[in-house]
Design an enzyme around this catalytic site. Structure first.
Site, PDB file in Angstrom:
ATOM      1  CG  HIS A 186       0.591  23.740   4.955  1.00 23.85           C
ATOM      2  ND1 HIS A 186       0.317  24.453   4.250  1.00 23.85           N
ATOM      3  CD2 HIS A 186       0.825  23.329   4.741  1.00 23.85           C
ATOM      4  CE1 HIS A 186       0.142  24.260   3.170  1.00 23.85           C
ATOM      5  NE2 HIS A 186       0.888  22.686   3.062  1.00 23.85           N
ATOM      6  CG  ASP A 452       4.732  -8.422   2.931  1.00 21.74           C
ATOM      7  OD1 ASP A 452       3.836  -8.818   3.209  1.00 21.74           O
ATOM      8  OD2 ASP A 452       4.661  -7.234   2.060  1.00 21.74           O
ATOM      9  CB  CYS A 499      11.956  -0.835   4.192  1.00 22.44           C
ATOM     10  SG  CYS A 499      12.020  -2.098   3.089  1.00 22.44           S
TER      11      CYS A 499
HETATM   12  C1  PEP Z   1       7.872  -5.087   4.083  1.00 21.68           C
HETATM   13  O1  PEP Z   1       6.540  -6.343   3.271  1.00 21.68           O
HETATM   14  O2  PEP Z   1       8.180  -5.119   5.368  1.00 21.68           O
HETATM   15  C2  PEP Z   1       7.322  -3.747   3.841  1.00 21.68           C
HETATM   16  C3  PEP Z   1       7.984  -2.548   4.128  1.00 21.68           C
HETATM   17  O3  PEP Z   1       6.310  -3.461   2.667  1.00 21.68           O
HETATM   18  P1  PEP Z   1       5.098  -3.041   2.887  1.00 21.68           P
HETATM   19  O4  PEP Z   1       4.917  -3.377   4.731  1.00 21.68           O
HETATM   20  O5  PEP Z   1       4.685  -1.886   2.180  1.00 21.68           O
HETATM   21  O6  PEP Z   1       4.615  -4.133   2.580  1.00 21.68           O
HETATM   22 MG    MG Z   2       6.278  -5.623   2.232  1.00 20.70          MG
END
Ligand code: PEP
Ligand code: MG
Length: 566
Positions: A186, A452, A499
């Site tokens: 915290h 990935d 992401c």
């Molecule tokens: C990805 O594969 O880009 C992703 C965001 O998932 P992770 O990194 O959790 O496999």
């Molecule tokens: Mg992934």
């Protein structure tokens, strides 16, 4: 140079102020007038609560309302009816207030400290803080004068408690050094919000540093220089000025919409791993969550978290985000993410094996438990569901059929959920890129997982240094894959986000704008930097750069070219 964990970035140069721990020792005695002792205990609790309320008010001003809630928790601890009842029972049995209260606190500290999860362990630090506060009052010891520290002070202490942070006058504190604690404590969160450079878990800091000695705190690198020479001071001053200028520049983007130079609005959201990360989204000005990696709720455990535990976790994140979008990715295990108690068989090629959606569709009860928990949490916020590792249409259909089945079940049981909850997929396999047109028909949104996608497109393991020269999202094949996924998503009119780490890469940003990406999901500390980057591009200029980048045949040429334009 001393090394520790940099928990709050920035460089601070100042004079050390050692906050010694008070000796809270006392001789336990047997009390005869137990009614009087209970009165003494209750008045210490009262005084502690009043002091804490004052600290809460101070924190609201110096750090913000959410952060002040950390201290509110201390009032709940000290006023906990079970704790109070047990302490008073012990006093009635003849124990003095100090011994009765301390033994109860120690019991809680021991239970919390041995927990598996960070959040519960953090509660141990809170109880310790409460124990010190109440014992100091009972023993009549006045607390350290942190609030009176002069300008340019570097606070050095064994453990920094939230109540100590609450007393800080942030204008006067150049840095913080502690012997214990880490990023998620915290007080680390508070130090970051107050923008005080801090390095924690610096071994023997209290023995190495003396009062009034000059110290340099580099919170970004986790480094501390004790008694620096003139050259070191001036070089850190230059570094500090540069960082401050950059930070001032980035701060101009706080609280603003994410806009390109020609005014197109983008969603700039965050990747999180636990509900406890959700406050960071707010702290760093993220606009929601584009990826909640739920596997972290399953890791570091000895059994699958039940529906209630998951429901509470998802609900907690949703409530912290207060209606901001929260995309919850269903369990993505396998590959490099092992969960020992699931007993996954050893595979020759785990990245291509029984993982993520494949595992979930074969372990229906586990999957349904998670989906039910997410659906129930959707009554408390703006939640979407996302399936990982999709390679074919059947996986999406099967996953969605389960969601529908559970919606019917919850309706029959009259349990609230968002009937219009969106179900999207991660496009992170080569197959999903190739059939992005078919998958777009089945999905409410796409989120490109470049971590990935790069690996599966290039057939190069992200952790293998022998093939790391192949592992780059700037490879012509990966760029074409990304462009295709975005274009197919757009053709079908569904939002396409990203992401993977590439979403925060300044070299990728113009390309993603050109391809038509609508959402960037990045780690919370990257938010302002990415917002600034996006603001530098018009669609026209980005398209020019993307066309040129895609005209090259090799990753090196793409890289060399993009280096010249950012
Ligand atoms: C990805 O594969 O880009 C992703 C965001 O998932 P992770 O990194 O959790 O496999
Ligand atoms: Mg992934």
């Amino acid at each position: 140079m001393l090394k520790g964990i940099g928990v709050s970035a920035g460089i601070g140069i100042g004079k050390a102020l050692l906050i010694e721990e008070h000796s809270l020792s006392y001789t336990p005695k047997t009390v005869a007038d137990t009614a009087e002792e209970i009165r003494r205990f209750r008045s210490a609790v009262e005084a502690f609560s009043k002091n804490t309320e004052k600290q809460v008010e101070a924190l609201k001003v110096s750090a913000g309302i959410e952060e002040a809630e950390i201290m509110m928790g201390h009032i709940s601890i000290v006023r906990d009816p079970f704790l109070q009842g047990e302490v008073e029972k012990r006093i009635t049995g003849g124990a003095c207030a100090e011994a009765a209260f301390e033994s109860m606190c120690d019991m809680f500290i021991q239970i919390f400290s041995s927990a598996d999860d960070d959040l519960t362990r953090q509660r141990a630090a809170d109880v310790r803080d409460v124990k010190t506060g109440v014992l100091s009052l009972l023993l009549g010891i006045s607390e350290a004068k942190i609030g009176d520290a002069p300008p340019g002070t570097v606070i050095c202490t064994k453990e920094l408690t939230p109540s100590m942070v609450a007393k800080i006058n942030k204008e006067n504190i150049a840095g913080i050094l502690t012997e214990t604690g880490g990023t998620t404590s915290h007080s680390a969160i508070l130090a970051r919000v107050m923008e005080i450079p801090a390095v924690m878990s610096v071994p023997d800091v209290m023995k190495t540093v003396t009062n009034d000695e000059t110290v340099i705190v580099d919170g970004g690198q986790g480094e501390v220089i004790v008694a620096p020479d003139e050259i070191q001071i001036s070089s850190y001053n230059v570094k500090r000025e540069k960082q401050l200028a950059e930070r001032r520049e980035l701060e101009k983007f706080r609280g603003k919409a994410t806009l390109s130079a020609d005014g197109t609005v983008y969603d700039l959201v965050c990747n999180i791993g636990k509900p406890e990360d959700a406050p960071k989204v707010i702290e760093f000005d993220g606009e929601g969550v584009g990826l909640f990696r739920t596997e972290f709720l399953f890791m570091d455990k000895t059994a699958v978290p039940g529906e209630e535990e998951q429901f509470e976790a998802y609900k907690k994140a949703a409530l912290i985000l207060k209606g901001k979008h929260l995309i919850i990715r269903t369990l993505d295990i396998g590959g490099d993410k092992d969960i020992p108690y699931l007993g996954l068989a050893k595979e020759d090629n785990p990245f291509m094996g029984f993982r993520a959606i494949r595992y979930c569709l074969k372990n229906r009860e586990l999957f349904k438990t998670q989906l039910r928990a997410i659906l129930r949490a959707s009554a408390y916020g703006n939640i979407s569901i996302m399936f990982p590792m999709i390679t074919c249409v059947e996986e999406v259909r099967e996953g969605k059929a389960l969601v529908e089945e559970l919606k019917t079940e919850l309706s029959v049981r009259k349990i609230d959920f968002d009937r219009n909850i969106k179900v999207g997929i991660m496009t992170e396999t080569a197959a999903s890129g190739v059939i992005a047109d078919l998958l777009a028909e089945e999905s409410d949104f796409f989120s490109i997982g470049t971590n990935d996608l790069t690996g599966y497109t290039m057939a190069a393991d992200r952790g293998n240094s022998e093939v790391s020269y192949l592992y780059s999202a700037l490879q012509p094949s990966v760029l074409r894959m990304i462009r295709r996924i975005i274009e197919e998503g757009r053709r079908k009119g569904i939002p396409v986000g990203m992401c993977g780490e590439a979403a925060a890469d300044p070299m990728m940003i113009p390309l993603l704008i050109a391809f038509g990406l609508t959402e960037f999901s990045v780690s919370p500390p990257s938010v302002l930097r990415v917002r600034k980057c996006i603001a530098e591009w018009t669609k026209e200029k980005a398209e020019e750069v993307a066309a040129k980048a895609l005209s090259f045949a090799t990753q090196n040429e793409v890289y060399d070219y993009l280096k010249t334009v950012i």
